[in-house]
Design a protein around this motif. Structure first.
Motif, PDB file in Angstrom:
ATOM      1  N   ARG A 296      53.037  35.648  39.763  1.00 19.98           N
ATOM      2  CA  ARG A 296      51.815  36.445  39.937  1.00 19.98           C
ATOM      3  C   ARG A 296      52.125  37.739  40.674  1.00 19.98           C
ATOM      4  O   ARG A 296      53.151  37.849  41.346  1.00 19.98           O
ATOM      5  CB  ARG A 296      50.766  35.646  40.724  1.00 19.98           C
TER       6      ARG A 296
ATOM      7  N   ASP B 226      43.161  34.149  45.599  1.00 20.40           N
ATOM      8  CA  ASP B 226      44.474  34.507  45.069  1.00 20.40           C
ATOM      9  C   ASP B 226      45.574  33.974  45.962  1.00 20.40           C
ATOM     10  O   ASP B 226      46.651  33.629  45.487  1.00 20.40           O
ATOM     11  CB  ASP B 226      44.551  36.033  44.928  1.00 20.40           C
TER      12      ASP B 226
ATOM     13  N   LYS C 116      45.339  30.386  43.841  1.00 15.20           N
ATOM     14  CA  LYS C 116      46.359  30.666  42.815  1.00 15.20           C
ATOM     15  C   LYS C 116      47.758  30.660  43.427  1.00 15.20           C
ATOM     16  O   LYS C 116      48.746  30.437  42.736  1.00 15.20           O
ATOM     17  CB  LYS C 116      46.114  32.036  42.173  1.00 15.20           C
TER      18      LYS C 116
ATOM     19  N   LYS D  53      37.155  43.771  37.938  1.00 15.25           N
ATOM     20  CA  LYS D  53      36.907  42.395  37.471  1.00 15.25           C
ATOM     21  C   LYS D  53      37.475  41.464  38.546  1.00 15.25           C
ATOM     22  O   LYS D  53      38.377  41.860  39.285  1.00 15.25           O
ATOM     23  CB  LYS D  53      37.658  42.150  36.160  1.00 15.25           C
ATOM     24  N   ARG D  54      36.982  40.251  38.610  1.00 13.50           N
ATOM     25  CA  ARG D  54      37.473  39.330  39.639  1.00 13.50           C
ATOM     26  C   ARG D  54      38.996  39.230  39.583  1.00 13.50           C
ATOM     27  O   ARG D  54      39.666  39.217  40.613  1.00 13.50           O
ATOM     28  CB  ARG D  54      36.825  37.926  39.474  1.00 13.50           C
ATOM     29  N   GLU D  55      39.551  39.143  38.378  1.00 16.43           N
ATOM     30  CA  GLU D  55      41.002  38.930  38.268  1.00 16.43           C
ATOM     31  C   GLU D  55      41.818  40.165  38.679  1.00 16.43           C
ATOM     32  O   GLU D  55      43.035  40.095  38.792  1.00 16.43           O
ATOM     33  CB  GLU D  55      41.392  38.453  36.863  1.00 16.43           C
ATOM     34  N   GLU D  56      41.125  41.275  38.914  1.00 13.43           N
ATOM     35  CA  GLU D  56      41.848  42.485  39.341  1.00 13.43           C
ATOM     36  C   GLU D  56      41.900  42.632  40.864  1.00 13.43           C
ATOM     37  O   GLU D  56      42.589  43.519  41.371  1.00 13.43           O
ATOM     38  CB  GLU D  56      41.164  43.733  38.750  1.00 13.43           C
TER      39      GLU D  56
ATOM     40  N   TYR E 236      37.727  30.897  43.480  1.00  5.16           N
ATOM     41  CA  TYR E 236      39.144  30.676  43.803  1.00  5.16           C
ATOM     42  C   TYR E 236      39.641  31.803  44.715  1.00  5.16           C
ATOM     43  O   TYR E 236      39.026  32.874  44.768  1.00  5.16           O
ATOM     44  CB  TYR E 236      40.017  30.616  42.537  1.00  5.16           C
TER      45      TYR E 236
ATOM     46  N   PHE F 106      42.849  41.008  44.525  1.00  9.49           N
ATOM     47  CA  PHE F 106      43.659  39.957  45.142  1.00  9.49           C
ATOM     48  C   PHE F 106      43.042  39.628  46.498  1.00  9.49           C
ATOM     49  O   PHE F 106      43.063  40.440  47.427  1.00  9.49           O
ATOM     50  CB  PHE F 106      45.093  40.470  45.303  1.00  9.49           C
TER      51      PHE F 106
END
Ligand code: NDP
Length: 340
Positions: A15, A120, A158, A83-86, A118, A88
């Protein structure tokens, strides 16, 4: 609007983690009580940080601010800025929660307070285990780590890592874990280079994150007996002039070139931008050597009130006997300090 472009480092699980993040510890006041008055300013500064391109936020259960940090992150997601995934997001498990099963309780509490599903990265904040009443529970951090492996496996985090672990503790953890820590977050700045610890971590692909990256350089943190360099140090000012950068930018760039992530905290918008504008110049070998010469082992964060507890990671100060501040024992979260 000005924008910054922050590169990423790779964690040992593949990651990516942005090489600079926004720190959210507002600190304790002179009475060692948590100061909430800067929290609205911090929310604005964090919001601005995400607008200009920060993609990494460092918080912790201890900091009380998880609800507000979560609000800002969620608002930016709603507004379509990220976005959430962007983004950390890191939080930390406090040392009241070191039994294996309690790690999940702590992480679920942080997720609830932040309105996230979640993290990171979740870190073990310190290697000691201490109850709210100050009792030394002497729980082995290897037991606690099994709780971390569990939250990883359940997808609540993660990546998992540690904070304030010393060389021996990292070695022992590596020799006794199923999942190696992705990160060790420790104090690193010009006075505290931590070469041996950084070399060890980097040789095992453990990313090093520097907290208090300015040490006592900035006026708000300067202690009476604290060493150079300060912001007006002639060597630092000359380096700044050479590169057309500020002394704080030279400091953060030095850490970056050592392969270290920084998480400077500021509630000042102009500094938000300044601190992340360090990826467009390079310090040469002579500059790096000049900066390395400030290392004298001086610690800015030295919590002597824990020094007699099992697994305290730093050198002890002989004879120092201080009570643990109550604000590090029991607290509620949020701006009104009323959130469990
Ligand atoms: P920092 O080294 O980030 O220093 C923060 C201070 O520096 C603030 O007073 C801030 O002022 C000032 N400052 C920030 N940028 C500038 C600048 N460009 N020029 C001049 N002054 C500046 O210290 P922290 O101790 O806050 O460490 C950073 C983060 O690390 C914390 O917020 C927290 O997230 C984490 N941390 C983790 C620990 C752990 O045990 N794992 C321990 C300590 C910190 P202002 O806000 O007024 O602008």
């Amino acid at each position: 609007m000005a924008k910054v472009n922050i590169p990423t480092f790779k964690l040992n699980n593949g990651r990516e983690i942005p090489a600079l993040g926004y720190g959210t510890w507002l600190g304790l006041d002179s009475k060692m009580e948590f100061s909430v008055e800067d929290l609205p300013k911090m929310m604005e500064a964090l919001s601005y940080a995400i607008d200009v391109g920060y993609r990494h936020v460092d918080t912790a259960h201890l900091y009380r601010v998880e609800p507000e940090v979560g609000q800002v992150v969620n608002r930016k997601i709603k507004e379509g800025v990220v976005k959430r995934e962007e983004v950390f997001v890191t939080t930390k498990v406090w040392h009241h929660f070191h039994r294996e099963a309690d790690v999940e309780v702590s992480v679920r509490g942080s997720l609830r307070r932040m309105g996230l599903d979640y993290f990171d990265l979740v870190l073990m904040h310190w290697p000691m285990s201490i109850t709210q009443d100050g009792v030394d529970e002497k729980i082995d951090y290897l037991e606690t780590w099994r709780g971390f492996e569990n939250v990883l496996q359940k997808g609540l985090a993660k990546s998992i890592g540690v904070s304030n672990f010393n060389v021996e503790q990292i070695k022992r953890l590596l020799a006794n874990c199923k999942v190696p820590p992705a990160c060790n977050q420790v104090e690193i700045n010009l006075n505290l280079g931590q070469k041996e610890l950084v070399d060890l971590c980097q040789s095992h692909n453990i990313v090093v994150v520097a907290y208090s990256p300015f040490g006592t350089m900035v006026p708000s943190r300067a202690a009476p007996d604290s060493p150079e360099p300060k912001l007006n140090n002639p060597t630092m000012v000359a380096l700044g002039k050479k590169h057309g950068k500020t002394v704080t930018q030279i400091t953060l760039r030095y850490l970056y070139q050592r392969g270290i992530i920084s998480i400077p905290k500021t509630v000042t918008k102009s500094r938000v931008l300044e601190n992340a504008s360090i990826f467009d110049f390079t310090l040469d070998n002579a500059d790096m050597a000049t900066l390395a010469a400030f290392d004298n082992g001086y610690r800015t964060v030295r919590p002597v009130f824990w020094q007699d507890y099992a697994n305290y990671p730093f050198d002890k100060v002989p004879g120092a006997k201080v009570l643990i501040p109550q604000s590090l024992c029991v607290w509620k979260n949020g701006i009104n300090l009323d959130i469990d």
